[in-house]
Design a protein around this motif. Sequence first.
Motif, PDB file in Angstrom:
ATOM      1  N   THR A 226       3.258  -1.663  11.036  1.00  0.00           N
ATOM      2  CA  THR A 226       3.236  -1.812   9.491  1.00  0.00           C
ATOM      3  C   THR A 226       4.477  -1.330   8.760  1.00  0.00           C
ATOM      4  O   THR A 226       4.295  -1.181   7.500  1.00  0.00           O
ATOM      5  N   LEU A 227       5.410  -0.869   9.568  1.00  0.00           N
ATOM      6  CA  LEU A 227       6.800  -0.589   8.759  1.00  0.00           C
ATOM      7  C   LEU A 227       7.886  -1.626   9.116  1.00  0.00           C
ATOM      8  O   LEU A 227       8.758  -1.501   8.818  1.00  0.00           O
ATOM      9  N   TRP A 228       7.610  -2.470   9.965  1.00  0.00           N
ATOM     10  CA  TRP A 228       8.131  -3.616  10.424  1.00  0.00           C
ATOM     11  C   TRP A 228       9.829  -3.589  10.472  1.00  0.00           C
ATOM     12  O   TRP A 228      10.668  -3.972   9.758  1.00  0.00           O
TER      13      TRP A 228
ATOM     14  N   VAL B 122      11.739  -1.510   3.177  1.00  0.00           N
ATOM     15  CA  VAL B 122      12.313  -0.948   2.174  1.00  0.00           C
ATOM     16  C   VAL B 122      13.861  -1.511   1.996  1.00  0.00           C
ATOM     17  O   VAL B 122      14.575  -1.233   0.934  1.00  0.00           O
ATOM     18  N   MET B 123      14.316  -2.710   2.653  1.00  0.00           N
ATOM     19  CA  MET B 123      15.229  -3.332   2.513  1.00  0.00           C
ATOM     20  C   MET B 123      15.277  -4.468   1.294  1.00  0.00           C
ATOM     21  O   MET B 123      14.299  -5.036   1.557  1.00  0.00           O
TER      22      MET B 123
ATOM     23  N   LEU C   6       2.878  -7.756   5.342  1.00  0.00           N
ATOM     24  CA  LEU C   6       2.840  -6.344   5.572  1.00  0.00           C
ATOM     25  C   LEU C   6       2.952  -5.541   4.332  1.00  0.00           C
ATOM     26  O   LEU C   6       2.209  -4.500   4.155  1.00  0.00           O
ATOM     27  N   LEU C   7       3.675  -5.785   3.580  1.00  0.00           N
ATOM     28  CA  LEU C   7       3.810  -5.305   2.121  1.00  0.00           C
ATOM     29  C   LEU C   7       2.425  -5.425   1.468  1.00  0.00           C
ATOM     30  O   LEU C   7       2.015  -4.440   0.902  1.00  0.00           O
TER      31      LEU C   7
ATOM     32  N   ARG D 141      -0.207  -2.130   0.625  1.00  0.00           N
ATOM     33  CA  ARG D 141      -0.767  -1.932  -0.592  1.00  0.00           C
ATOM     34  C   ARG D 141      -2.173  -1.944  -0.779  1.00  0.00           C
ATOM     35  O   ARG D 141      -2.751  -1.253  -1.178  1.00  0.00           O
ATOM     36  N   PHE D 142      -2.754  -2.971   0.105  1.00  0.00           N
ATOM     37  CA  PHE D 142      -4.271  -3.106   0.110  1.00  0.00           C
ATOM     38  C   PHE D 142      -4.994  -1.904   0.843  1.00  0.00           C
ATOM     39  O   PHE D 142      -5.849  -1.618   0.301  1.00  0.00           O
ATOM     40  N   LEU D 143      -4.154  -1.569   1.890  1.00  0.00           N
ATOM     41  CA  LEU D 143      -4.884  -0.414   2.756  1.00  0.00           C
ATOM     42  C   LEU D 143      -4.938   1.025   1.943  1.00  0.00           C
ATOM     43  O   LEU D 143      -5.897   1.486   1.989  1.00  0.00           O
ATOM     44  N   ALA D 144      -3.781   1.142   1.159  1.00  0.00           N
ATOM     45  CA  ALA D 144      -3.573   2.209   0.337  1.00  0.00           C
ATOM     46  C   ALA D 144      -4.858   2.327  -0.745  1.00  0.00           C
ATOM     47  O   ALA D 144      -5.147   3.494  -1.273  1.00  0.00           O
TER      48      ALA D 144
END
Length: 291
Positions: A236-238, A243-244, A260-261, A265-268
């Motif tokens: 999940t941080l791929w 962040v690039m 994944l982005l 957001r959805f899971l949060a």
Amino acid sequence: MAYVGAPNFAATNTIYTKQSLRRINGISQPKKLGFSPVPNYNMLRTTMNLQPKASDKDEGSPWDDKGLLQSEELYRYVLETSVYPREPEPLKELRAITANHPEFYMGATPDSGQLIAMLLNLINAKRTIEIGVFTGYSVLLTALTIPDDGKIIAIDPDRESYELGLPVIQKAGVEHKIDFKDSPALPVLDKLLEDNENKDSFDFAFVDADKTNYGNYHERLMQLVKVGGVIVYDNTLWYGTLVMPEENVDELMRTERKYLLELNRFLAADTRIQISQVTVGDGMTICRRLF
């Protein structure tokens, strides 16, 4: 998925022309590589307790350097101090076999496996689902952890890779716990949901498959996993690409990055779950169903 070494972002302008392999929904396909980090295969072999391959120097892939720790020495310390001494021998054997697979990097890291085993024990898991099996490291780990009458529904369209690790699973005496489904995951999950007895009946699910369907898997797993149960999403941080700037991300990784982005957001924002995103391996998000 296997990792060692910090991503070498300074080398992202190095161009590789060698053909490699990429799995899309379980099918290996050739890919052209460009603007990829330089892998540290010698360090990979050292920390995985494996011998270097003569072909290592010729490899190159945007999936090579995926770990999040920025110190090879620190990662080696974690493995050698806390992980390897407690890793069961069948898992060591399967990890060594997986290292010879063309897509060895898809195997679960042993430190991720150690965390999964602890989660399984904490919730006394007995009935589990695994989406994405590959050679079976995490399935074997789960089978070694849950009770003798526990069951794992393991789903992956790539039977060939699973059968590579199957002799180790059989030798460990845990094959009877595994119900391997040679299929894409969504039809299997939908079929499970047709039987009301399957709803709210699973203790644990681990997802390490096509990232584009993580959201679809989540909605189905939220019906299958019981309240208090745990769902874990891998990668999940791929590879640190979230962040690039998108233009700096290899084109082969952009589609999954986008999904994944959206997933993160959805899971949060999903009030049905308690979450913790941990920087183990390539990032894992642990979700505990609240209602």
